[in-house]
Every structure is written in C-alpha cells, then in structure tokens.
Design a protein around this motif. Structure first.
Motif, PDB file in Angstrom:
ATOM      1  N   GLU A 152      -4.493   5.303  -2.127  1.00 18.41           N
ATOM      2  CA  GLU A 152      -4.675   4.007  -1.475  1.00 18.41           C
ATOM      3  C   GLU A 152      -5.537   3.135  -2.380  1.00 18.41           C
ATOM      4  N   ARG A 153      -5.680   1.867  -2.029  1.00 17.09           N
ATOM      5  CA  ARG A 153      -6.570   1.014  -2.800  1.00 17.09           C
ATOM      6  C   ARG A 153      -7.985   1.571  -2.716  1.00 17.09           C
ATOM      7  N   ALA A 173       0.813  -1.216   0.000  1.00 15.96           N
ATOM      8  CA  ALA A 173       0.000   0.000   0.000  1.00 15.96           C
ATOM      9  C   ALA A 173       0.845   1.265   0.000  1.00 15.96           C
TER      10      ALA A 173
END
Length: 329
Positions: free
Chosen positions: A230-231, A88
């Motif tokens: 971020e995801r 991440a």
C-alpha cells in the motif's frame, strides 16, 4: 513443489535492546519512534506546503515491470499530487512512480529536527571518516503499490534501519551465506528461486510486514527484497558498525581507487611500450627521476603493506603459530 514457508522476524520492544551486539540478525524494534514529531508532522500537506518546489529523484516503473525502472528528476509537489490520487491496487498494467532515495539532508536539513536517530544506531563509523569522503546515507521514501526494490544487500557492508511512519512495507530476507548463492535474476518471492537455491540452504527465509511505528534493523551483508502492499512513508538510513568496519573500508577504498586503477593501467601499458623500444622517454632516462618515483610508489603502498602484515600476524596468532609466515616481512 510448494514455495517455502517463511519464518517471521522477531519483534522486540525498544526498551529490551541496549546494544546491537546482542542481535545476530534482523529484528523489528517497536517504540523507537514514539517521541518523534515526524509521526504527526510529516503529512502530504506539510511536504507540499514546505517543500513542494524541490526537485526530487523519482523512479518510473513502466507498465508490466515490478522491478525495472528509470530515474527522472521531478517536482515534489507534482509527485505528491500523483501519489495521493494513484490507484491502490498495485496493478502492473499501468505505469507507476516511486519517490525513493530522496537525500533530504542535503535539500532540507531542518527535517532532521523532526526525529532523533535511535541511540542503538547512533554509533556510525562513517562519521569518523575525513569530511571530504563522507557520503549521504539517510533518505525518505514515498512508496506506491506495485513498485518493488529487487534483491540486494546494502552497499559497502553497511547496516540499515528502516522506520515506517505511515502505511506498510513487506520484506523478505536471507543470511549473507544464502545471499551469496543467489543469482542476478532471483527473487525471494519466486518459486524457482525457492526450488533451485533456498531449499539447499540450512538457513531460513525470513519475512516481515512493517507497519506504522515499526523500525527494522538489517545487519550488513544481509540480502533483502522489498514490496509495497500500500502507499507508505518511510525514513531510512545506513550506517557502519564496528564489527563490519574492515569490510566497509576495503569495499569503500576499492570504489575510491577505481579511477586511479584506470590511470595506473594506462601508465604501465605506456611504460611497457617504452621498455620494448617504442620510443624513448626523457624522464625515465634520468636516474634521479626514477629514484623519486620509487620513493613515491613505496610511500603509496606502505599503508597497505602494514595492513597486510597485521592480517598475517593475526592469522599466525589465531592458528597458534609462534611466528608470522615468511610473506609478512
């Protein structure tokens, strides 16, 4: 010189916005997703269980590249396995993958039952086109840190809405006027772009971080750039507003006509050759054939001539003239 300080986008409650005509630029609207089953249903496990066997388009970003990528066809289950376990940190030192522009409407239309297009964006003039020329314009994105979408404005002057269901996305945006001054290698996060282009504009540089539950409206022709801190999971769609209809039609027709233009250029080159004495053509030698072809050409161009007259008449009315210019006849 220090980079420009971006201007935050406005944030509105969905109940306060009744028509897009009230909006003169991008805006974040909250509350539009509140009743969507997708907010709870669309988990990695759900997509894996229900659609893991599908093939999807995956952007592959090589190490060192934030914007450049190739597209590969891969299995959804395989991608989700990678996506869940990927670091991440957003590091560009490693290869990265980004599931973008998945046309789920074609592959699994039942997902349409999990959300409703906000009423603000439901009037789409593409729906009024003949079915044979409509095109897909709704996608799901699984974003990964370190994968960005470079500076662009959406195709054919379409507007867009972006609904973030999980995670977050960062965007910077500029007006159409500022965007037209930008160069192919510019970035809205680049100090060079700030110094050489943006400081010369009277319009602000806008910035927003979208979080789960936020929906962003981007009007047609606004330039923007997207980063994934971020995801994240996002649903997005393009649509044509009435106020951009003529721009859309002109660009869309140009794209459709590109193959025809190549054929026409080839035909005209050959006819010039025959006219110059490079052989004889039996069809052109017949008066009845030439007459039929002239009727066909006039028929093909009559709709454009009608539009040309309308434009000239509008210009004459707008400038206070009492009659259209001579070219309008």
């Amino acid at each position: 010189m220090a980079p420009l300080s971006p201007t935050p986008l406005r944030v509105l409650d969905g109940s306060a916005v009744t028509t897009l005509e009230d909006l003169d630029g991008p805006v974040v609207i909250r509350g539009l997703q509140d009743e969507w089953p997708a907010r709870e249903l669309w988990t990695v496990q759900h997509f894996r269980d229900q659609y893991g066997g599908l093939r999807v388009p995956v952007r592959e970003y090589p190490a060192g590249s934030e914007y450049d990528y190739t597209i590969a066809d891969g299995g959804l289950a395989e991608f989700l396995e990678y996506w869940e376990k990927s670091p991440a940190d957003g590091s560009l030192a490693r290869d990265r993958r980004y599931l973008a522009e998945w046309n789920f409407v074609r592959d699994c239309p039942e997902l349409l039952d999990d959300f409703s297009v906000p009423a603000l964006f439901s009037e789409d003039w593409i729906d009024r086109l003949p079915e044979q020329v409509r095109f897909g314009r709704m996608w799901i994105f699984f974003g990964e840190p370190g994968c960005s979408t470079g500076l662009h404005c959406d195709t054919f002057s379409t507007s867009a809405w972006l609904a973030v269901l999980d995670g977050s996305k960062e965007l910077r945006l500029v007006t159409p006027e500022t965007g037209r001054a930008l160069r192919a290698d510019d970035s809205l996060w680049s100090e060079r772009t700030h110094d050489e282009v943006l400081r010369k504009s009277a319009d602000p540089l806008y910035e927003v971080t979208l979080r789960a539950g936020d929906t962003l409206y981007i009007p047609g022709d606004w330039y923007h750039e997207v980063r994934n801190p971020e995801r994240n999971l996002m649903l997005t769609a393009n649509f044509v507003e009435e106020r951009k209809l003529l721009s859309f039609l002109a660009q869309f027709e140009t794209r459709l006509a590109e193959p025809l233009s190549i054929l026409r250029q080839a035909r005209n080159a050959r006819i010039r050759g025959w006219a110059g004495g490079a052989g004889r053509h039996d069809e052109l030698a017949r008066p009845e054939f030439r007459a039929r072809q002239l009727d066909w050409v006039r028929g093909m161009t009559s709709e454009l001539r009608e539009y040309e007259r309308a434009l000239l008449d509008w210009d004459a009315t707008d400038t206070g003239a009492t009659e259209a210019p001579s070219g309008a006849g």
